[in-house]
Design a protein around this motif. Sequence first.
Motif, PDB file in Angstrom:
ATOM      1  N   MET A   1       0.851  -1.197   0.000  1.00  0.00           N
ATOM      2  CA  MET A   1       0.000   0.000   0.000  1.00  0.00           C
ATOM      3  C   MET A   1       0.888   1.249   0.000  1.00  0.00           C
ATOM      4  O   MET A   1       1.764   1.395   0.837  1.00  0.00           O
ATOM      5  N   TYR A   2       0.663   2.117  -0.976  1.00  0.00           N
ATOM      6  CA  TYR A   2       1.458   3.329  -1.081  1.00  0.00           C
ATOM      7  C   TYR A   2       0.890   4.411  -0.158  1.00  0.00           C
ATOM      8  O   TYR A   2      -0.321   4.572  -0.041  1.00  0.00           O
ATOM      9  N   THR A   3       1.783   5.153   0.468  1.00  0.00           N
ATOM     10  CA  THR A   3       1.380   6.196   1.404  1.00  0.00           C
ATOM     11  C   THR A   3       1.125   7.513   0.676  1.00  0.00           C
ATOM     12  O   THR A   3       1.454   7.675  -0.505  1.00  0.00           O
ATOM     13  N   THR A   4       0.563   8.463   1.426  1.00  0.00           N
ATOM     14  CA  THR A   4       0.317   9.797   0.862  1.00  0.00           C
ATOM     15  C   THR A   4       1.628  10.462   0.464  1.00  0.00           C
ATOM     16  O   THR A   4       1.720  11.114  -0.587  1.00  0.00           O
ATOM     17  N   LEU A   5       2.659  10.288   1.295  1.00  0.00           N
ATOM     18  CA  LEU A   5       3.966  10.867   0.997  1.00  0.00           C
ATOM     19  C   LEU A   5       4.518  10.316  -0.318  1.00  0.00           C
ATOM     20  O   LEU A   5       5.117  11.053  -1.115  1.00  0.00           O
ATOM     21  N   PHE A   6       4.297   9.023  -0.542  1.00  0.00           N
ATOM     22  CA  PHE A   6       4.770   8.402  -1.775  1.00  0.00           C
ATOM     23  C   PHE A   6       4.139   9.072  -2.990  1.00  0.00           C
ATOM     24  O   PHE A   6       4.827   9.405  -3.967  1.00  0.00           O
ATOM     25  N   TRP A   7       2.824   9.286  -2.937  1.00  0.00           N
ATOM     26  CA  TRP A   7       2.136   9.901  -4.070  1.00  0.00           C
ATOM     27  C   TRP A   7       2.531  11.366  -4.242  1.00  0.00           C
ATOM     28  O   TRP A   7       2.543  11.882  -5.368  1.00  0.00           O
ATOM     29  N   LEU A  71      11.439   7.445 -16.593  1.00  0.00           N
ATOM     30  CA  LEU A  71      10.800   6.134 -16.447  1.00  0.00           C
ATOM     31  C   LEU A  71      11.573   5.249 -15.476  1.00  0.00           C
ATOM     32  O   LEU A  71      10.975   4.483 -14.704  1.00  0.00           O
ATOM     33  N   LEU A  72      12.891   5.367 -15.499  1.00  0.00           N
ATOM     34  CA  LEU A  72      13.719   4.578 -14.588  1.00  0.00           C
ATOM     35  C   LEU A  72      13.431   4.952 -13.136  1.00  0.00           C
ATOM     36  O   LEU A  72      13.300   4.069 -12.271  1.00  0.00           O
ATOM     37  N   ILE A  73      13.316   6.246 -12.875  1.00  0.00           N
ATOM     38  CA  ILE A  73      12.999   6.708 -11.518  1.00  0.00           C
ATOM     39  C   ILE A  73      11.637   6.169 -11.077  1.00  0.00           C
ATOM     40  O   ILE A  73      11.470   5.690  -9.942  1.00  0.00           O
ATOM     41  N   LEU A  74      10.651   6.244 -11.967  1.00  0.00           N
ATOM     42  CA  LEU A  74       9.313   5.751 -11.623  1.00  0.00           C
ATOM     43  C   LEU A  74       9.332   4.250 -11.335  1.00  0.00           C
ATOM     44  O   LEU A  74       8.692   3.780 -10.380  1.00  0.00           O
ATOM     45  N   ILE A  75      10.060   3.502 -12.151  1.00  0.00           N
ATOM     46  CA  ILE A  75      10.142   2.052 -11.943  1.00  0.00           C
ATOM     47  C   ILE A  75      10.769   1.741 -10.586  1.00  0.00           C
ATOM     48  O   ILE A  75      10.279   0.884  -9.834  1.00  0.00           O
ATOM     49  N   ILE A  76      11.845   2.456 -10.264  1.00  0.00           N
ATOM     50  CA  ILE A  76      12.521   2.227  -8.981  1.00  0.00           C
ATOM     51  C   ILE A  76      11.595   2.581  -7.820  1.00  0.00           C
ATOM     52  O   ILE A  76      11.529   1.862  -6.812  1.00  0.00           O
ATOM     53  N   LEU A  77      10.869   3.679  -7.957  1.00  0.00           N
ATOM     54  CA  LEU A  77       9.962   4.099  -6.888  1.00  0.00           C
ATOM     55  C   LEU A  77       8.827   3.093  -6.690  1.00  0.00           C
ATOM     56  O   LEU A  77       8.515   2.701  -5.559  1.00  0.00           O
ATOM     57  N   PHE A  78       8.209   2.669  -7.779  1.00  0.00           N
ATOM     58  CA  PHE A  78       7.056   1.774  -7.667  1.00  0.00           C
ATOM     59  C   PHE A  78       7.448   0.345  -7.278  1.00  0.00           C
ATOM     60  O   PHE A  78       6.627  -0.387  -6.720  1.00  0.00           O
ATOM     61  N   THR A  79       8.671  -0.056  -7.582  1.00  0.00           N
ATOM     62  CA  THR A  79       9.108  -1.409  -7.222  1.00  0.00           C
ATOM     63  C   THR A  79       9.836  -1.453  -5.883  1.00  0.00           C
ATOM     64  O   THR A  79      10.241  -2.535  -5.439  1.00  0.00           O
TER      65      THR A  79
END
Length: 253
Positions: A1-7, A71-79
């Motif tokens: 579950m992603y937090t508010t800070l993450f979003w 895209l690399l940053i997003l992949i690292i963040l989401f994974t």
Amino acid sequence: MYTTLFWIIIAIVVFDFAFEKVLDYLNFKNMSPTLPKALKGIYNEEKYAKSQEYEKVTSRFGLISSSFSFLLILIILFTGGFGLLDEWVRGITENIYFRTLLFFGVLGIVFDFLSLPFQLYSTFIIEELFGFNKTTAGTFVLDKLKGWGIGAVIGGGIISFILWAWLSTGNWFWLIVFGGLSAFMIFMTMFYSRLIVPLFNKQTPLEDGELKTAIETFAQKTGFQLDNIFVIDGSKRSTKANAYFSGLGPKKR
């Protein structure tokens, strides 16, 4: 579950990328090979058209490379890549300083290796296409190694200083970091050409003559106190750069 800070972090990353691309698009849209009237008789029309074409090519390539990084940053963040790296370095050492330096060191090297194909294409394809490139494979590798070394020393020092301030100075943390980094930036502005440039280029004093006199005269007219004028072997990497001013106060050159 992603937090508010993450979003919030995701939103900042996306907004920054989108805003930058909008600005790039506006600049790209207004590029024209036609020499502006204000520059006619001053700048060569053929060279101007070539410079605009160069800007278009580098802008398109910049869009590709920056999109890859985004895209690399997003992949690292989401994974959870940053979390996995943090767990790995925690298993190697318990020392918070070594742990932090290892975390950022690995991160920097990985990102640099992933961007290496773009660096190679930019240097040996695009720059070569427009007749700018003078960099050899050996120079490229040596520059890369030197860059890593400088990054490790300076970057490691800055990270260690910030971490020390955070752990040791309490509420004064922000002020001490601000003061320390400000002092460092002033120091580097003054001594960059003396400490860093010689690691990559050879600097020799400009001999007395018409060119030196013209530069000194121009500096006096603009109120720029100038005591040191050097010739740098920048052409061993590229034919683009010609001259620049560096330094601060008595260390101008």
